[in-house]
Design a protein around this motif. Structure first.
Motif, PDB file in Angstrom:
ATOM      1  N   PHE A 160       0.803  -1.221   0.000  1.00  0.00           N
ATOM      2  CA  PHE A 160       0.000   0.000   0.000  1.00  0.00           C
ATOM      3  C   PHE A 160       0.837   1.272   0.000  1.00  0.00           C
ATOM      4  O   PHE A 160       0.319   2.345  -0.289  1.00  0.00           O
ATOM      5  CB  PHE A 160      -0.938   0.016   1.214  1.00  0.00           C
ATOM      6  CG  PHE A 160      -2.015  -1.013   1.164  1.00  0.00           C
ATOM      7  CD1 PHE A 160      -3.141  -0.819   0.386  1.00  0.00           C
ATOM      8  CD2 PHE A 160      -1.903  -2.189   1.894  1.00  0.00           C
ATOM      9  CE1 PHE A 160      -4.148  -1.776   0.332  1.00  0.00           C
ATOM     10  CE2 PHE A 160      -2.891  -3.152   1.856  1.00  0.00           C
ATOM     11  CZ  PHE A 160      -4.020  -2.951   1.070  1.00  0.00           C
ATOM     12  N   TRP A 210       0.820   4.649   4.507  1.00  0.00           N
ATOM     13  CA  TRP A 210      -0.055   3.863   5.381  1.00  0.00           C
ATOM     14  C   TRP A 210       0.549   3.659   6.774  1.00  0.00           C
ATOM     15  O   TRP A 210      -0.081   3.058   7.641  1.00  0.00           O
ATOM     16  CB  TRP A 210      -0.337   2.502   4.734  1.00  0.00           C
ATOM     17  CG  TRP A 210      -1.572   2.532   3.875  1.00  0.00           C
ATOM     18  CD1 TRP A 210      -1.740   3.216   2.715  1.00  0.00           C
ATOM     19  CD2 TRP A 210      -2.801   1.837   4.126  1.00  0.00           C
ATOM     20  NE1 TRP A 210      -2.997   2.989   2.205  1.00  0.00           N
ATOM     21  CE2 TRP A 210      -3.668   2.145   3.049  1.00  0.00           C
ATOM     22  CE3 TRP A 210      -3.246   0.979   5.125  1.00  0.00           C
ATOM     23  CZ2 TRP A 210      -4.956   1.643   2.970  1.00  0.00           C
ATOM     24  CZ3 TRP A 210      -4.533   0.476   5.041  1.00  0.00           C
ATOM     25  CH2 TRP A 210      -5.380   0.808   3.988  1.00  0.00           C
ATOM     26  N   ILE A 249      -1.678   5.098   9.485  1.00  0.00           N
ATOM     27  CA  ILE A 249      -2.957   4.388   9.564  1.00  0.00           C
ATOM     28  C   ILE A 249      -2.790   3.099  10.358  1.00  0.00           C
ATOM     29  O   ILE A 249      -3.609   2.759  11.230  1.00  0.00           O
ATOM     30  CB  ILE A 249      -3.496   4.086   8.144  1.00  0.00           C
ATOM     31  CG1 ILE A 249      -3.793   5.392   7.398  1.00  0.00           C
ATOM     32  CG2 ILE A 249      -4.748   3.207   8.215  1.00  0.00           C
ATOM     33  CD1 ILE A 249      -4.222   5.193   5.955  1.00  0.00           C
TER      34      ILE A 249
END
Length: 393
Positions: A159, A163, A166
């Protein structure tokens, strides 16, 4: 003392909690530097961002641990710290300049660092309550570190580096859920005051020990802060970086298991000497290798360097420091192992790495490990013969 089965709910929830907090640890320690590099920061700037955390933890570790001892609660302090960590992680996602990142990460570390000495205190207290060794809980920290090292590496390779934050928020939320389920372990005696802290600091054995810890920790933290940068320079991807961290964390588990069974049979100073020698050898090998694959093998020396050192140090502190001061005592250890040393290793390491190169960087780290080894050896040789026959440092 009463024995319990492995499936006791109190211990199981504490294992789950320990598993996830060390997932956050590997993220902050190994993948945040890559996130800083993604934002375009220089190696020296990354060193400063790493060093500010230990600077803040100089007082945050001690402050929160003293509050824990003062109000005889660990669980409620952990909840406060995790909520603060979650809010600050969200704020980090809006920080793109070096100045704004420095401000926000400073406050983030105020809530991040104290979690680990408090978690160790909780593990020790829970283990004592049920007649078990605290490593039956701490090993799940190593498992979590290993699992998330490889899992985070693959997620980020798929990703992308953005990320990182997150994942950090998801891990913090999961840890919060487990925190509500763990059983609190208040102090067993009266409330802590500053005179109790001064009493701890008056022990010459403790001061000598913490001084040697400081020297060893500088080399360890230099390696920790710039390992991912080293691997990136060797052409390693995020997944290979994850395997490197996995190798070190998994290697801890057999050592933790063996020392939990047989560690009390060995004198503590010789064990600490062995760990220092292994640290020095590890950093020497890192200075001469040019292969990312070799780094993974070298990382497995983490078992006989950090693994031996950590278990032996906690065993010593648990015996030396009274129960009512345990959280504060572990905070003092963390201040030397992570805070003061991290402050110096981040700032010094960043400049050495940028201006003198990787090989000299690891030779400097090796020198600090040798200095710690000399300190422990001097103390061992200067002890009276009767004391040398004692297992307590």
């Amino acid at each position: 003392m009463r024995r319990v089965q492995l499936g006791h709910p109190d211990i199981n929830w504490l294992r789950a909690f320990t598993f996830t907090i060390y997932g956050t640890s590997v993220l902050v320690g190994s993948y945040f530097p890559l996130f800083y590099r993604y934002l375009g920061f220089s190696t020296t700037q990354i060193g400063y961002l790493y060093a500010i955390g230990p600077l803040i933890s100089l007082f945050s570790n001690l402050l929160w641990s003293m509050i824990s001892d003062r109000y005889r609660t660990i669980k409620r302090i952990l909840l406060i710290l995790l909520v603060g960590q979650l809010v600050l992680t969200l704020a980090l996602s809006f920080s793109v300049s070096f100045a704004s990142m420095m401000v926000v990460i400073t406050i983030f570390y105020f809530f991040f660092y104290p979690i680990y000495p408090l978690a160790d205190t909780l593990a020790i207290s829970t283990a004592l309550q049920y007649g078990r060794n605290f490593t039956v809980v701490r090993m799940f920290g190593s498992l979590g570190y290993a699992f998330f090292a490889i899992a985070i590496g693959y997620v980020l390779s798929h990703f992308g580096t953005p990320w990182t934050l997150i994942i950090s928020m998801l891990l913090t939320i999961t840890t919060l859920v487990f925190t509500f389920r763990i059983k609190d372990q208040p102090a067993t005696a009266g409330k802590l005051n500053l005179s109790g802290l001064f009493t701890i600091l008056q022990q010459k054995e403790l001061i000598w020990f913490l001084s040697c810890v400081f020297c060893l920790a500088i080399g360890h933290r230099m390696n920790e802060a710039f390992l991912t940068i080293t691997l990136k320079e060797m052409g390693a991807g995020d997944s290979l970086i994850g395997w490197s961290v996995l190798a070190s964390s998994l290697s801890e588990i057999p050592i933790f298991f063996v020392l939990s069974l047989y560690g009390d049979r060995f004198k503590e100073l010789p064990l600490l000497l062995i760990s220092c020698i292994m640290f020095a050898a590890r950093f020497l090998l890192m200075s001469i290798t040019d292969s990312a694959g070799s780094v993974i093998l070298i990382q497995m020396m983490h078992s006989v360097s950090f693994g031996i050192f950590y278990v032996t140090s906690v065993r010593y502190l648990a015996r030396l420091i009274p129960d009512q001061y345990r959280a504060t005592g572990l905070a003092l250890f963390t201040i030397m192992w992570s805070s003061v040393s991290g402050l110096l290793s981040g700032a010094l390491g960043g400049m050495v790495f940028e201006h003198f190169g990787r090989k000299n960087f690891y030779l400097v780290a090796m020198s600090f490990a040798i200095l710690a080894c000399a300190g422990f050896a001097f103390r061992y040789l200067r002890r009276p013969q009767a004391d040398n026959q004692d297992v307590i440092l």
